[in-house]
Design an enzyme around this catalytic site. Structure first.
Site, PDB file in Angstrom:
ATOM      1  N   MET A  13       0.905  -1.264  -0.071  1.00  0.00           N
ATOM      2  CA  MET A  13       0.301   0.113   0.266  1.00  0.00           C
ATOM      3  C   MET A  13       1.195   1.522  -0.121  1.00  0.00           C
ATOM      4  SD  MET A  13      -3.358  -0.658  -0.248  1.00  0.00           S
ATOM      5  CE  MET A  13      -4.003   0.707   0.104  1.00  0.00           C
ATOM      6  N   ARG A  33      11.773   0.608   7.463  1.00  0.00           N
ATOM      7  CA  ARG A  33      12.496   0.282   8.069  1.00  0.00           C
ATOM      8  C   ARG A  33      13.609  -0.963   7.831  1.00  0.00           C
ATOM      9  NH1 ARG A  33      11.968   0.495  13.322  1.00  0.00           N
ATOM     10  NH2 ARG A  33      10.133   1.091  13.191  1.00  0.00           N
ATOM     11  N   ALA A  76      -1.878  -1.425  11.903  1.00  0.00           N
ATOM     12  CA  ALA A  76      -2.747  -0.628  12.538  1.00  0.00           C
ATOM     13  C   ALA A  76      -1.636  -1.029  14.440  1.00  0.00           C
ATOM     14  CB  ALA A  76      -4.001  -0.662  12.679  1.00  0.00           C
ATOM     15  N   ASN A 102      -5.136   1.966   8.189  1.00  0.00           N
ATOM     16  CA  ASN A 102      -6.620   1.230   9.175  1.00  0.00           C
ATOM     17  C   ASN A 102      -6.697   1.347  10.520  1.00  0.00           C
ATOM     18  OD1 ASN A 102      -8.951   1.025   6.406  1.00  0.00           O
ATOM     19  ND2 ASN A 102      -8.558  -1.047   6.198  1.00  0.00           N
ATOM     20  N   SER A 128      -8.998   4.126   0.792  1.00  0.00           N
ATOM     21  CA  SER A 128     -10.096   2.856   0.065  1.00  0.00           C
ATOM     22  C   SER A 128      -9.810   2.419  -1.061  1.00  0.00           C
ATOM     23  CB  SER A 128     -11.631   3.129   0.459  1.00  0.00           C
ATOM     24  OG  SER A 128     -12.215   1.945   0.164  1.00  0.00           O
ATOM     25  N   GLY A 129      -9.710   0.899  -1.661  1.00  0.00           N
ATOM     26  CA  GLY A 129      -8.916   0.864  -3.402  1.00  0.00           C
ATOM     27  C   GLY A 129      -8.038  -0.280  -2.945  1.00  0.00           C
ATOM     28  N   LYS A 182     -14.240   6.356   7.795  1.00  0.00           N
ATOM     29  CA  LYS A 182     -13.261   4.563   6.679  1.00  0.00           C
ATOM     30  C   LYS A 182     -14.429   3.815   7.090  1.00  0.00           C
ATOM     31  CE  LYS A 182     -11.067   1.778   4.294  1.00  0.00           C
ATOM     32  NZ  LYS A 182     -10.291   0.748   4.235  1.00  0.00           N
ATOM     33  N   HIS A 185     -17.078   2.752   6.511  1.00  0.00           N
ATOM     34  CA  HIS A 185     -16.697   2.397   4.783  1.00  0.00           C
ATOM     35  C   HIS A 185     -16.849   1.048   4.408  1.00  0.00           C
ATOM     36  CE1 HIS A 185     -14.012   1.256   1.247  1.00  0.00           C
ATOM     37  NE2 HIS A 185     -14.580   1.682   0.965  1.00  0.00           N
ATOM     38  N   ASN A 186     -15.995   0.842   5.576  1.00  0.00           N
ATOM     39  CA  ASN A 186     -15.486  -0.305   6.017  1.00  0.00           C
ATOM     40  C   ASN A 186     -17.068  -1.903   6.460  1.00  0.00           C
ATOM     41  OD1 ASN A 186     -13.278   0.040   5.107  1.00  0.00           O
ATOM     42  ND2 ASN A 186     -12.225  -1.717   6.082  1.00  0.00           N
ATOM     43  N   GLU A 189     -19.292  -1.852   3.065  1.00  0.00           N
ATOM     44  CA  GLU A 189     -18.395  -2.323   2.350  1.00  0.00           C
ATOM     45  C   GLU A 189     -18.526  -4.230   3.040  1.00  0.00           C
ATOM     46  OE1 GLU A 189     -14.051  -2.380   1.560  1.00  0.00           O
ATOM     47  OE2 GLU A 189     -13.675  -4.560   2.129  1.00  0.00           O
ATOM     48  N   LYS A 260     -10.871  -8.437   9.374  1.00  0.00           N
ATOM     49  CA  LYS A 260      -9.188  -7.980   9.785  1.00  0.00           C
ATOM     50  C   LYS A 260      -9.635  -7.347  11.627  1.00  0.00           C
ATOM     51  CE  LYS A 260      -6.416  -6.643   6.491  1.00  0.00           C
ATOM     52  NZ  LYS A 260      -6.692  -7.532   4.657  1.00  0.00           N
TER      53      LYS A 260
HETATM   54  C1  6PG Z   1     -10.868  -0.575   1.617  1.00  0.00           C
HETATM   55  C2  6PG Z   1     -10.919  -1.979   2.245  1.00  0.00           C
HETATM   56  C3  6PG Z   1      -9.360  -2.312   2.821  1.00  0.00           C
HETATM   57  C4  6PG Z   1      -9.981  -4.104   3.655  1.00  0.00           C
HETATM   58  C5  6PG Z   1      -9.989  -4.901   3.725  1.00  0.00           C
HETATM   59  C6  6PG Z   1      -9.834  -5.651   4.188  1.00  0.00           C
HETATM   60  O1  6PG Z   1     -11.394   0.325   1.369  1.00  0.00           O
HETATM   61  O2  6PG Z   1     -10.455  -0.354   0.583  1.00  0.00           O
HETATM   62  O3  6PG Z   1     -11.664  -1.592   2.869  1.00  0.00           O
HETATM   63  O4  6PG Z   1      -9.012  -1.397   3.472  1.00  0.00           O
HETATM   64  O5  6PG Z   1      -8.189  -4.218   4.525  1.00  0.00           O
HETATM   65  O6  6PG Z   1     -11.216  -5.097   3.150  1.00  0.00           O
HETATM   66  O7  6PG Z   1     -11.284  -6.158   5.070  1.00  0.00           O
HETATM   67  P1  6PG Z   1     -11.241  -7.380   6.070  1.00  0.00           P
HETATM   68  O8  6PG Z   1     -10.523  -8.464   6.132  1.00  0.00           O
HETATM   69  O9  6PG Z   1     -11.406  -6.722   7.322  1.00  0.00           O
HETATM   70  O10 6PG Z   1     -12.452  -7.783   4.665  1.00  0.00           O
END
Ligand code: 6PG
Length: 476
Positions: A13, A33, A76, A102, A128-129, A182, A185-186, A189, A260
């Site tokens: 990322m 690092r 995080a 995150n 996100s993305g 965010k 958003h998740n 999602e 996660k």
């Molecule tokens: C995003 C996603 C990302 C997230 C994955 C996995 O917006 O690009 O939300 O941030 O890490 O969707 O999330 P989970 O492992 O909780 O499904």
């Protein structure tokens, strides 16, 4: 220093964000690092723009123009605190640390407060993305001070996805507002994905269709009201064949969904705020349930032979019912998510613009969809909208889909196909529209066993009935 911005933490990322910044003409200091990652980035992509590779954090900070803007893209939790602790002594008043991981918004609030006291800006930023988004244009949700956004805004707005000439980035609000948005958003999602999964499961059982045939249906849906990134990749995943077995890919994947934690955070916080995000909660619990393999096996064994048989008579009508149920349930999920953002904004004093939030989710992010433009319009037209469900376009879609939605939930129950998100979304809708709720009985019970009191429909005040006595009513 002459780099306009720096990125530390060059896993995929961070590396892709750095490349995006460089491709857009910004001079980017990069640090990791272990320096191999920095070297690999320069070797593989150094020609894409102007990078300033550095081996130590001190060199990294020295490479930056003032006020310095440092993006941290590390895990995080403790790793984020560790990198902040190392950076702080190297920075000067007015410098900016941007956490693009995150993080939990409560951590972001704590860090922002601590750094503010030291004269530094801390900007928790939702990005996100996924990997592709980071590289080609994510949706970016920065929190933090207005002052920090003066420096970051022009940079982030340029590297973000663009829709109708507008960047998918805007200043969400102070301190943790960006990471909060965010997080929601998740949560959305999770709900979106669970609803799609339930639609797939119903179609598969009802039509006895192959995944490849179902891919076709989703492809078709993607040209209508449901058009979205997640529907598009559903068609892609369902159409994919496993190379080693020749079977449909979806059939060789273990059916236990992982997470996660951002969906869980969303639900935890919604409980605290008292906002019923039932679709998101069901989606999160559905993932947990799928992972309880032992319970699933035991229950399957104990109830073997009780599976109902199911025949769909009119296949075309059934597919259309499922499509409408999916759209209506999705509207509920977004209505709940935006309620959650409004409540968080009030609780933490963020003054978040709901229409603006929808605007920057139209592109770049995982839940991007045409639909978001309608949400933007709904909240722009009426910022104090009681619920998205009553905005004209959404109310029409729910009305048009209502009988199909009911048929789908009823059929699923008859057929023994689990539809926690479809069913709870329909219940949520029916509860909101009900004339009277049995909450009145709950209040009666609470008053009966614990003298918890109730209010009346016909008079102000709080009352208690003397249940153990003569059952007369007293004002509490
Ligand atoms: C995003 C996603 C990302 C997230 C994955 C996995 O917006 O690009 O939300 O941030 O890490 O969707 O999330 P989970 O492992 O909780 O499904």
């Amino acid at each position: 220093g002459q780099a306009q911005i720096g990125v530390t933490g060059l896993a995929v990322m961070g590396r892709n964000l750095a490349r995006n910044l460089a491709r857009n003409g910004f001079v980017v200091a990069v640090h990791n690092r272990s320096p191999e990652r920095t070297r690999r980035l320069i070797a593989e992509h150094g020609a894409e723009g102007r990078f300033v590779p550095t081996d130590s954090l001190a060199d990294f900070v020295a490479a930056l123009e003032r006020p310095r803007a440092v993006i941290t893209m590390v895990k995080a939790g403790a790793p984020t605190d560790a990198v902040i602790d190392e950076l702080v002594p190297l920075l000067d008043a007015g410098d900016i640390i941007v956490d693009c991981g995150n993080a939990h918004f409560a951590d972001t609030r704590r860090r922002e407060e601590a750094l503010r006291k030291q004269g530094l800006h801390f900007v928790g930023t939702g990005v996100s993305g996924g990997e592709e988004g980071a590289l080609w244009g994510p949706s970016i949700m920065p929190g933090g001070s207005d002052e920090s956004y003066q420096k970051l805004g022009p940079i982030f707005e340029q590297i973000a996805a663009q829709v109708d000439g507008e960047p998918c980035c805007r200043h969400i609000g102070p301190d943790g507002a960006g990471h909060f948005v965010k997080m929601v958003h998740n949560g959305i999602e999770y709900a979106d994905m669970q609803l799609i999964a339930e639609a797939y499961d119903l179609l598969r059982a009802g039509l006895e269709a192959t995944p490849a045939e179902l891919a076709e249906i989703f492809r078709e849906w993607n040209s209508g009201e449901l058009e979205s990134f997640l529907i598009e990749i559903t068609a892609e995943v369902l159409g994919h064949t496993d190379a080693s077995t020749g079977q449909a890919f979806v059939d060789i994947v273990l059916d236990q969904a992982e997470q996660k934690g951002t969906g869980r955070w969303t639900v935890q916080n919604a409980l605290d705020l008292g906002i019923p995000i039932t679709g998101i909660a069901e989606a999160t619990f559905a993932r947990s349930l799928s992972g309880h393999a032992g319970q699933r096996a035991a229950t399957r064994r104990a109830f073997a032979g009780t599976e109902p048989t199911w025949r769909v008579e009119d296949r075309g009508a059934f597919v259309e019912d499922v499509r409408r149920a999916l759209l209506a349930s999705k509207i509920v999920a977004y209505a709940q998510g935006f309620d959650h953002i409004r409540a968080g904004s009030q609780e933490y004093d963020w003054d978040i613009d709901l229409g603006g939030t929808a605007t920057i989710w139209r592109g770049g992010c995982i839940i991007r969809a045409n639909f978001l433009d309608r949400i933007r319009q709904a909240y722009d037209d009426q910022p104090d909208l009681p619920t998205l469900l009553v905005a004209p376009w959404f109310a029409d879609a729910v009305r048009a889909g209502l009988s199909g939605w009911r048929r789908v939930v009823a059929e699923a129950a008859h057929a023994g196909v689990p539809t926690p998100a479809f069913a709870s979304s329909l219940s949520y809708f029916d509860a909101l529209r009900a004339n009277r709720l049995p909450a009145a009985l709950i209040q009666g019970l609470r008053d009966n066993f614990g003298a918890h009191t109730y209010r009346r429909v016909d008079r102000d005040g709080s009352f208690h009935t003397l249940w153990a006595g003569d059952r007369s009513e007293v004002e509490a």
